[in-house]
Design a protein around this motif. Structure first.
Motif, PDB file in Angstrom:
ATOM      1  N   MET A  21      -3.539   5.495  -8.544  1.00  0.00           N
ATOM      2  CA  MET A  21      -3.747   4.081  -8.234  1.00  0.00           C
ATOM      3  C   MET A  21      -4.350   3.956  -6.846  1.00  0.00           C
ATOM      4  SD  MET A  21      -0.940   0.956  -8.047  1.00  0.00           S
ATOM      5  CE  MET A  21      -0.480   1.073  -9.769  1.00  0.00           C
ATOM      6  N   ASP A  22      -5.345   3.081  -6.737  1.00  0.00           N
ATOM      7  CA  ASP A  22      -6.018   2.849  -5.460  1.00  0.00           C
ATOM      8  C   ASP A  22      -5.017   2.415  -4.391  1.00  0.00           C
ATOM      9  OD1 ASP A  22      -8.671   2.180  -3.968  1.00  0.00           O
ATOM     10  OD2 ASP A  22      -7.440   0.365  -3.805  1.00  0.00           O
ATOM     11  N   ALA A  23      -5.264   2.848  -3.127  1.00  0.00           N
ATOM     12  CA  ALA A  23      -4.328   2.562  -2.038  1.00  0.00           C
ATOM     13  C   ALA A  23      -4.153   1.061  -1.815  1.00  0.00           C
ATOM     14  CB  ALA A  23      -4.812   3.237  -0.750  1.00  0.00           C
ATOM     15  N   ASN A  24      -5.257   0.311  -1.823  1.00  0.00           N
ATOM     16  CA  ASN A  24      -5.143  -1.136  -1.629  1.00  0.00           C
ATOM     17  C   ASN A  24      -4.475  -1.814  -2.813  1.00  0.00           C
ATOM     18  OD1 ASN A  24      -6.100  -1.362   0.931  1.00  0.00           O
ATOM     19  ND2 ASN A  24      -8.159  -1.999   0.361  1.00  0.00           N
ATOM     20  N   LEU A  25      -4.691  -1.277  -4.007  1.00  0.00           N
ATOM     21  CA  LEU A  25      -4.025  -1.831  -5.188  1.00  0.00           C
ATOM     22  C   LEU A  25      -2.517  -1.612  -5.087  1.00  0.00           C
ATOM     23  CD1 LEU A  25      -5.127  -3.328  -7.625  1.00  0.00           C
ATOM     24  CD2 LEU A  25      -5.045  -1.185  -8.909  1.00  0.00           C
ATOM     25  N   ARG A  26      -2.119  -0.467  -4.543  1.00  0.00           N
ATOM     26  CA  ARG A  26      -0.681  -0.225  -4.323  1.00  0.00           C
ATOM     27  C   ARG A  26      -0.132  -1.210  -3.306  1.00  0.00           C
ATOM     28  NH1 ARG A  26      -2.159   5.286  -3.993  1.00  0.00           N
ATOM     29  NH2 ARG A  26      -1.737   5.255  -1.763  1.00  0.00           N
ATOM     30  N   PHE A  27      -0.941  -1.494  -2.294  1.00  0.00           N
ATOM     31  CA  PHE A  27      -0.493  -2.453  -1.275  1.00  0.00           C
ATOM     32  C   PHE A  27      -0.319  -3.844  -1.883  1.00  0.00           C
ATOM     33  CE2 PHE A  27      -0.827  -5.480   2.118  1.00  0.00           C
ATOM     34  CZ  PHE A  27      -0.164  -4.878   3.177  1.00  0.00           C
ATOM     35  N   TRP A  28      -1.299  -4.279  -2.690  1.00  0.00           N
ATOM     36  CA  TRP A  28      -1.189  -5.585  -3.338  1.00  0.00           C
ATOM     37  C   TRP A  28       0.073  -5.654  -4.211  1.00  0.00           C
ATOM     38  CZ3 TRP A  28      -3.536  -9.872  -2.091  1.00  0.00           C
ATOM     39  CH2 TRP A  28      -4.810  -9.835  -1.503  1.00  0.00           C
ATOM     40  N   ARG A  29       0.390  -4.551  -4.879  1.00  0.00           N
ATOM     41  CA  ARG A  29       1.574  -4.540  -5.738  1.00  0.00           C
ATOM     42  C   ARG A  29       2.848  -4.690  -4.921  1.00  0.00           C
ATOM     43  NH1 ARG A  29       3.247   0.853  -8.782  1.00  0.00           N
ATOM     44  NH2 ARG A  29       4.533   1.040  -6.929  1.00  0.00           N
ATOM     45  N   ALA A  30       2.868  -4.056  -3.739  1.00  0.00           N
ATOM     46  CA  ALA A  30       4.081  -4.082  -2.924  1.00  0.00           C
ATOM     47  C   ALA A  30       4.205  -5.346  -2.079  1.00  0.00           C
ATOM     48  CB  ALA A  30       4.109  -2.847  -2.006  1.00  0.00           C
ATOM     49  N   GLU A  31       3.086  -5.804  -1.524  1.00  0.00           N
ATOM     50  CA  GLU A  31       3.135  -6.891  -0.551  1.00  0.00           C
ATOM     51  C   GLU A  31       2.671  -8.245  -1.104  1.00  0.00           C
ATOM     52  OE1 GLU A  31       4.461  -6.435   2.371  1.00  0.00           O
ATOM     53  OE2 GLU A  31       4.729  -4.282   2.086  1.00  0.00           O
ATOM     54  N   GLY A  32       2.141  -8.266  -2.318  1.00  0.00           N
ATOM     55  CA  GLY A  32       1.615  -9.512  -2.868  1.00  0.00           C
ATOM     56  C   GLY A  32       2.454 -10.062  -3.998  1.00  0.00           C
ATOM     57  N   GLN A  33       3.760 -10.015  -3.841  1.00  0.00           N
ATOM     58  CA  GLN A  33       4.639 -10.455  -4.923  1.00  0.00           C
ATOM     59  C   GLN A  33       4.665 -11.972  -5.072  1.00  0.00           C
ATOM     60  OE1 GLN A  33       6.303  -8.397  -7.121  1.00  0.00           O
ATOM     61  NE2 GLN A  33       5.052  -6.820  -6.151  1.00  0.00           N
ATOM     62  N   SER A  34       4.650 -12.701  -3.968  1.00  0.00           N
ATOM     63  CA  SER A  34       4.732 -14.160  -4.028  1.00  0.00           C
ATOM     64  C   SER A  34       3.364 -14.778  -3.754  1.00  0.00           C
ATOM     65  CB  SER A  34       5.732 -14.685  -2.992  1.00  0.00           C
ATOM     66  OG  SER A  34       5.241 -14.508  -1.672  1.00  0.00           O
ATOM     67  N   PHE A  35       3.219 -16.027  -4.152  1.00  0.00           N
ATOM     68  CA  PHE A  35       1.967 -16.745  -3.916  1.00  0.00           C
ATOM     69  C   PHE A  35       1.671 -16.816  -2.422  1.00  0.00           C
ATOM     70  CE2 PHE A  35      -0.084 -20.694  -2.649  1.00  0.00           C
ATOM     71  CZ  PHE A  35      -1.256 -20.650  -3.385  1.00  0.00           C
ATOM     72  N   GLN A  90       2.608 -14.803   0.014  1.00  0.00           N
ATOM     73  CA  GLN A  90       2.187 -13.501   0.527  1.00  0.00           C
ATOM     74  C   GLN A  90       0.728 -13.233   0.168  1.00  0.00           C
ATOM     75  OE1 GLN A  90       5.289 -11.133  -1.385  1.00  0.00           O
ATOM     76  NE2 GLN A  90       6.100 -10.560   0.627  1.00  0.00           N
ATOM     77  N   ARG A  91       0.367 -13.509  -1.078  1.00  0.00           N
ATOM     78  CA  ARG A  91      -1.017 -13.279  -1.510  1.00  0.00           C
ATOM     79  C   ARG A  91      -1.979 -14.184  -0.749  1.00  0.00           C
ATOM     80  NH1 ARG A  91       1.704 -13.098  -6.570  1.00  0.00           N
ATOM     81  NH2 ARG A  91       1.040 -15.224  -7.118  1.00  0.00           N
ATOM     82  N   PHE A  92      -1.567 -15.429  -0.514  1.00  0.00           N
ATOM     83  CA  PHE A  92      -2.429 -16.359   0.221  1.00  0.00           C
ATOM     84  C   PHE A  92      -2.727 -15.843   1.628  1.00  0.00           C
ATOM     85  CE2 PHE A  92      -2.989 -19.965   3.092  1.00  0.00           C
ATOM     86  CZ  PHE A  92      -4.022 -20.646   2.482  1.00  0.00           C
ATOM     87  N   LEU A  93      -1.705 -15.356   2.316  1.00  0.00           N
ATOM     88  CA  LEU A  93      -1.909 -14.837   3.673  1.00  0.00           C
ATOM     89  C   LEU A  93      -2.806 -13.600   3.662  1.00  0.00           C
ATOM     90  CD1 LEU A  93       1.682 -15.215   5.207  1.00  0.00           C
ATOM     91  CD2 LEU A  93      -0.311 -16.683   5.557  1.00  0.00           C
ATOM     92  N   LEU A  94      -2.633 -12.740   2.660  1.00  0.00           N
ATOM     93  CA  LEU A  94      -3.475 -11.551   2.567  1.00  0.00           C
ATOM     94  C   LEU A  94      -4.931 -11.930   2.306  1.00  0.00           C
ATOM     95  CD1 LEU A  94      -1.164  -9.167   0.498  1.00  0.00           C
ATOM     96  CD2 LEU A  94      -1.747  -8.984   2.924  1.00  0.00           C
ATOM     97  N   TRP A  95      -5.132 -12.894   1.426  1.00  0.00           N
ATOM     98  CA  TRP A  95      -6.508 -13.286   1.104  1.00  0.00           C
ATOM     99  C   TRP A  95      -7.193 -13.974   2.281  1.00  0.00           C
ATOM    100  CZ3 TRP A  95      -9.615 -11.257  -2.035  1.00  0.00           C
ATOM    101  CH2 TRP A  95      -9.214 -10.797  -3.295  1.00  0.00           C
ATOM    102  N   THR A  96      -6.466 -14.725   3.074  1.00  0.00           N
ATOM    103  CA  THR A  96      -7.100 -15.347   4.248  1.00  0.00           C
ATOM    104  C   THR A  96      -7.624 -14.290   5.206  1.00  0.00           C
ATOM    105  OG1 THR A  96      -4.927 -15.546   5.322  1.00  0.00           O
ATOM    106  CG2 THR A  96      -5.749 -17.473   4.122  1.00  0.00           C
ATOM    107  N   ASP A  97      -6.963 -13.133   5.251  1.00  0.00           N
ATOM    108  CA  ASP A  97      -7.466 -12.031   6.070  1.00  0.00           C
ATOM    109  C   ASP A  97      -8.646 -11.339   5.404  1.00  0.00           C
ATOM    110  OD1 ASP A  97      -5.609 -12.434   8.065  1.00  0.00           O
ATOM    111  OD2 ASP A  97      -4.147 -11.043   7.225  1.00  0.00           O
ATOM    112  N   VAL A  98      -8.536 -11.087   4.108  1.00  0.00           N
ATOM    113  CA  VAL A  98      -9.572 -10.355   3.388  1.00  0.00           C
ATOM    114  C   VAL A  98     -10.891 -11.121   3.362  1.00  0.00           C
ATOM    115  CG1 VAL A  98     -10.233  -9.493   1.098  1.00  0.00           C
ATOM    116  CG2 VAL A  98      -7.932  -9.061   1.980  1.00  0.00           C
TER     117      VAL A  98
END
Length: 310
Positions: free
Chosen positions: A1-15, A17-25
């Motif tokens: 599994m891709d490293a960033n995909l593993r990160f999304w699985r671990a750190e992007g559980q809630s909406f 969390q995902r919103f904050l990650l996407w604002t950076d990406v």
């Protein structure tokens, strides 16, 4: 599994969390990274054994997690807002049918190309024929979507329907649902080979268990819904807000109203982009019981994972 995909699985559980990650990406400054810098960071990330608690390597959004190829700069996630914004503004103008068709053709061409290059890259088929099929489907979807977008204006002009009610329906009420629906349609069409061939599903350790059409259906459906929400809201909400601006006489000249509307569209699109991308997890989950019998019999895992695509 891709490293960033593993990160999304671990750190992007809630909406949230995902919103904050996407604002950076989605930071456009990431587009300044060269291909060599991206490759070096990618290699460092793969070889350093970083833990999931460490920050996401945002410039790795430029690399497709399935194929490990660098995405062309114009179709990377940070480029989506600055490129799609003028296309959305042009498509929202009160234009004639031919001009509306052209604006929406260009708009759907870009968003379809973005979907094609950021979709799930694990659909298994002979690579050349698969790409040919996706391009052929994409061109058909783009043409159809642009025709549907201009059709109400053609109908109104053809039958000389110029009443205030017709103008309200055709120019104010129909554009938002039509654009949202057609945006979802182009996603579904260009990614339809995934539905035919299946996408990879993985266990918690990243081991590929098999190819699943049901996981592909879930991934494509989620992406189509998020795209419909993005552009449907971006067309609908500014018209609602502009109604109150006009009622309050905040902007008194046509030029001032046009400027305010552009600012409103920019604000709504900038806010809705991370919201729409955060609606569903990037590393999707699907229960083993919902998958094909051959996958169910090949693993004891209760939940499996897949790359949703963008």
């Amino acid at each position: 599994m891709d490293a960033n995909l593993r990160f999304w699985r671990a750190e992007g559980q809630s909406f949230f969390q995902r919103f904050l990650l996407w604002t950076d990406v989605l930071d456009p400054l990431l587009l300044l990274k060269s291909s060599d810098e991206i490759r070096r960071t990618r290699l460092l990330l793969q070889n350093s054994g970083k833990t999931l608690s460490e920050p996401l390597q945002n410039d790795q959004s430029s690399v497709h997690p399935d194929t490990d190829k660098i995405i062309p700069v114009l179709f990377r996630p940070p480029a989506f807002l600055p490129i799609s914004l003028p296309l959305v503004i042009a498509s929202s103008l009160q234009l004639r049918a031919k001009e509306t068709f052209f604006c929406q053709f260009v708009f759907h061409t870009y968003t379809t190309g973005f979907t094609l290059l950021n979709g799930n890259g694990t659909a298994k088929a002979e690579e050349y024929s698969l790409q040919q099929k996706q391009i052929f489907y994409g061109l058909g979807a783009i043409s159809y979507a642009a025709c549907i977008g201009a059709l109400p204006l053609v109908f109104m002009n053809r039958y000389m329907l110029n009443s205030s009610l017709t103008q309200l329906v055709v120019r104010k009420l129909l554009p938002a649902p039509l654009l949202g629906l057609m945006s979802a349609f182009t996603v579904a069409v260009v990614r339809s080979p995934e539905l035919e061939n299946g996408i990879e599903v993985m266990d918690r350790n990243g081991k590929v268990v098999g190819l699943s059409q049901k996981a592909a259906e879930k991934a494509v459906k989620e992406t189509a819904l998020s795209r419909a929400a993005l552009f449907g809201t971006t067309f609908f909400l500014p018209d609602v807000l502009m109604y109150f601006v006009e009622r309050a006489k905040f902007a008194k000249t046509p030029r001032a109203l046009a400027l305010v509307k552009m600012l409103v569209i920019t604000s709504v699109l900038a806010g809705m982009l991370p919201v729409s991308l955060s609606m569903f997890p990037q590393c999707g989950e699907i229960k083993r019981a919902d998958l094909e019998p051959e996958i169910v019999s090949s693993t004891e895992e209760t939940e499996l994972f897949y790359n949703r695509g963008i």
